[in-house]
Structure formats: structure tokens, C-alpha cells
Design an enzyme around this catalytic site. Sequence first.
Site, PDB file in Angstrom:
ATOM      1  N   CYS A   1      -4.410  -1.703  -1.610  1.00  0.00           N
ATOM      2  CA  CYS A   1      -4.605  -0.281  -1.887  1.00  0.00           C
ATOM      3  C   CYS A   1      -5.668  -0.175  -2.972  1.00  0.00           C
ATOM      4  O   CYS A   1      -5.527  -0.770  -4.054  1.00  0.00           O
ATOM      5  CB  CYS A   1      -3.282   0.297  -2.381  1.00  0.00           C
ATOM      6  SG  CYS A   1      -3.425   1.968  -3.020  1.00  0.00           S
ATOM      7  N   ASN A   2      -6.735   0.549  -2.696  1.00  0.00           N
ATOM      8  CA  ASN A   2      -7.807   0.687  -3.687  1.00  0.00           C
ATOM      9  C   ASN A   2      -7.368   1.527  -4.875  1.00  0.00           C
ATOM     10  O   ASN A   2      -7.824   1.316  -5.989  1.00  0.00           O
ATOM     11  CB  ASN A   2      -9.042   1.325  -3.045  1.00  0.00           C
ATOM     12  CG  ASN A   2      -9.753   0.364  -2.125  1.00  0.00           C
ATOM     13  OD1 ASN A   2     -10.567  -0.421  -2.566  1.00  0.00           O
ATOM     14  ND2 ASN A   2      -9.422   0.389  -0.842  1.00  0.00           N
ATOM     15  N   THR A   3      -6.490   2.510  -4.608  1.00  0.00           N
ATOM     16  CA  THR A   3      -6.041   3.385  -5.690  1.00  0.00           C
ATOM     17  C   THR A   3      -5.247   2.576  -6.716  1.00  0.00           C
ATOM     18  O   THR A   3      -5.535   2.617  -7.916  1.00  0.00           O
ATOM     19  CB  THR A   3      -5.199   4.542  -5.106  1.00  0.00           C
ATOM     20  OG1 THR A   3      -5.946   5.154  -4.043  1.00  0.00           O
ATOM     21  CG2 THR A   3      -4.867   5.572  -6.144  1.00  0.00           C
TER      22      THR A   3
ATOM     23  N   GLU B   1      -2.296   8.433   8.613  1.00  0.00           N
ATOM     24  CA  GLU B   1      -0.834   8.298   8.552  1.00  0.00           C
ATOM     25  C   GLU B   1      -0.166   8.969   9.755  1.00  0.00           C
ATOM     26  O   GLU B   1       0.889   8.542  10.200  1.00  0.00           O
ATOM     27  CB  GLU B   1      -0.282   8.932   7.264  1.00  0.00           C
ATOM     28  CG  GLU B   1      -0.451   8.073   6.031  1.00  0.00           C
ATOM     29  CD  GLU B   1       0.323   6.751   6.055  1.00  0.00           C
ATOM     30  OE1 GLU B   1       1.486   6.740   6.491  1.00  0.00           O
ATOM     31  OE2 GLU B   1      -0.250   5.734   5.634  1.00  0.00           O
TER      32      GLU B   1
ATOM     33  N   TYR C   1      -1.208   8.333  -2.363  1.00  0.00           N
ATOM     34  CA  TYR C   1      -1.336   7.894  -3.754  1.00  0.00           C
ATOM     35  C   TYR C   1      -2.511   8.596  -4.448  1.00  0.00           C
ATOM     36  O   TYR C   1      -2.543   8.703  -5.665  1.00  0.00           O
ATOM     37  CB  TYR C   1      -1.590   6.378  -3.800  1.00  0.00           C
ATOM     38  CG  TYR C   1      -0.355   5.499  -3.827  1.00  0.00           C
ATOM     39  CD1 TYR C   1       0.929   6.009  -3.635  1.00  0.00           C
ATOM     40  CD2 TYR C   1      -0.486   4.120  -4.042  1.00  0.00           C
ATOM     41  CE1 TYR C   1       2.046   5.175  -3.653  1.00  0.00           C
ATOM     42  CE2 TYR C   1       0.624   3.289  -4.078  1.00  0.00           C
ATOM     43  CZ  TYR C   1       1.886   3.816  -3.885  1.00  0.00           C
ATOM     44  OH  TYR C   1       2.978   2.985  -3.919  1.00  0.00           O
ATOM     45  N   GLY C   2      -3.477   9.022  -3.642  1.00  0.00           N
ATOM     46  CA  GLY C   2      -4.725   9.563  -4.190  1.00  0.00           C
ATOM     47  C   GLY C   2      -4.574  10.790  -5.065  1.00  0.00           C
ATOM     48  O   GLY C   2      -5.478  11.144  -5.816  1.00  0.00           O
TER      49      GLY C   2
ATOM     50  N   ASP D   1       0.878  -1.179   0.000  1.00  0.00           N
ATOM     51  CA  ASP D   1       0.000   0.000   0.000  1.00  0.00           C
ATOM     52  C   ASP D   1       0.910   1.222   0.000  1.00  0.00           C
ATOM     53  O   ASP D   1       2.137   1.102   0.105  1.00  0.00           O
ATOM     54  CB  ASP D   1      -0.912  -0.006   1.245  1.00  0.00           C
ATOM     55  CG  ASP D   1      -1.846   1.201   1.294  1.00  0.00           C
ATOM     56  OD1 ASP D   1      -2.337   1.616   0.222  1.00  0.00           O
ATOM     57  OD2 ASP D   1      -2.067   1.770   2.390  1.00  0.00           O
TER      58      ASP D   1
ATOM     59  N   CYS E   1     -10.942   2.893   0.524  1.00  0.00           N
ATOM     60  CA  CYS E   1      -9.529   3.224   0.714  1.00  0.00           C
ATOM     61  C   CYS E   1      -9.123   2.447   1.958  1.00  0.00           C
ATOM     62  O   CYS E   1      -9.838   2.491   2.971  1.00  0.00           O
ATOM     63  CB  CYS E   1      -9.344   4.720   0.939  1.00  0.00           C
ATOM     64  SG  CYS E   1      -7.692   5.164   1.518  1.00  0.00           S
ATOM     65  N   THR E   2      -8.004   1.740   1.887  1.00  0.00           N
ATOM     66  CA  THR E   2      -7.657   0.843   3.000  1.00  0.00           C
ATOM     67  C   THR E   2      -7.277   1.587   4.286  1.00  0.00           C
ATOM     68  O   THR E   2      -7.167   0.977   5.348  1.00  0.00           O
ATOM     69  CB  THR E   2      -6.529  -0.129   2.593  1.00  0.00           C
ATOM     70  OG1 THR E   2      -5.443   0.630   2.037  1.00  0.00           O
ATOM     71  CG2 THR E   2      -7.028  -1.137   1.578  1.00  0.00           C
TER      72      THR E   2
END
Length: 266
Positions: free
Chosen positions: A73-75, A152, A42-43, A10, A184-185
Site C-alpha cells: 500500500c503506497n499510502t 474495490e 486509506y487515502g 493493503d 497506489c496499488t
Amino acid sequence: MKTKPIGIFDSGVGGLSVVKILLDRLPFESFVFYGDTAHVPYGTKSRDELCTYSKDIISFLLSREVKTIVVACNTSSSITLPEIEKTCPIPILGVAKPGAREAARVTRNGKIGVIATQATVNSGSFSANIKAIDSDYEIFSVACPRLVPMVESGVFGGLETRQAVEEYTAPILRQGIDTLVMGCTHYPFLAPVISDIAGNRVTLVDPAAETIEELIEILGQNNILNDNHAAGTREFYVSGNEDSFYKVGRLLIGDVIQKVEQIKLD
Ligand code: DGL
């Protein structure tokens, strides 16, 4: 082959929400986790940047001789997986399709909300994957850019989080959704706040659970499920600061994280 580790990655600590379910469902499996914290979030990244990151991380995981890879990671699952899965030499799966499947399964009124990163929302992957199951379903997506930096930095609740979640979800809650995908994780670590705001008529979906069920199926089909019941090894690597991942990561999943090592891939 069966005792080889599973690779998971991720942009940061979000992937640990998938690790949490993995530990619960497959406690004997070893794994190598990579958090690309030098590039989080990442978004906000472009498709090209995300592809480069995914390719570098997959090469690293392959060098650690993993037997399969979970894109936690969904992204990346939404944007890079369709391309990288074509050339990946081992089984690879993401979280976006299982999340869509689970949402389609649990909705009763066919109105599904998705909260995710800007890149995931722009990709339209959840809408496409859910509509591929039933084209009558209505999907309402919203990007929540302030949430990843909160998680984060170790903020999982409090006024600032509540206000952000309220602001982001208000327009989609007004649509009468009965299902809300945490796309989103990082977000499952804010689940108590999200569920409080969404109310008890809305079912929250964490794609991780369905992802790990799919992983179990893939390991079984390929005859690589670990049947040796000795404790698995757990390795954690990051591209950014190892101390902050260690601190926040342990708040999230406890002392499974014994050591974090920095390995830069670019
Ligand atoms: N946790 C990741 C996801 O599921 C990435 C979030 C980010 O870095 O913006 O999309």
C-alpha cells in the site's frame, strides 16, 4: 524459518497487484494477505488512524509467524512505514521507495508524474524519494480519489473510469511527463485505461515489480528464501465483507484465492 510465510497487507484488493508479481517471481513462497476492507479507502484517513491500522495488522501478521512483511500500500508505505519499521522485529518493506527508484531509473526527460491517493500526495513521499535520487527531477503529483472505490467494486474500465482517469491526468500530462508512476496499488488494475490515455510516449511504472526484486534481495541477505519447491500456502483475510473480496479478488488474480476469512482487528 525459510518455509514460513510472507505477510502482505493493503486497505483492500489493491495489494493483489503486488501478490500477482510475487506469485510470478516467487511461486514457492507461502504468504498471508490481509485486506483492511473495513477501513478502505486509506487515502482519506489521518496519520493517527493509518498508524493504528498498520500496527494492528502487523501484530496480526506476526501472530501468523510471517518471516517478513510487504506493505503493499503506497499510502501506508508513505505515511506509517518510516515509523513502524523502527520497531518491527522482522524485515519490512514498502512499495513507495522502490516505485520512486524505478521512476528515476526509467525517465529520460526527468519529468515524472505520480497518481496516488490524497494522503500519499499530501505526504510528498514520492517527490522526496525521487529527488533524493536526483534533485533535478521534476515531479507532478495528482490525487485520484474516485479510482480506489471503482476497483474495490469490480469496475476496471468503461466510460466512468476513462472519464475519471482523463480528468485526473490531464494537468500532469500537459507538463510533458515521460514517466507516470501508479502510486497506489489499486491502479495497476486500471493500467490498460491509464496507458491508453497517457499515450505511448509515457512509460507507466508499477512499483510492485521493483518491490518484489527488493524483497528477493532481503530474503536472500537474511538467508530466508524458501528453497523447498513444494507449492506454497496462500491465506487471505479481510476486516470487511469476505464475499466481495472473494469475488473481486478472483476477477483480479484468479483462483489463487480459494477462501477468504473475516478477522476484525479492532
Ligand atoms: N492501495 C492503497 C495505496 O496504494 C490504498 C488505497 C486506499 O485505500 O485509498 O495507497
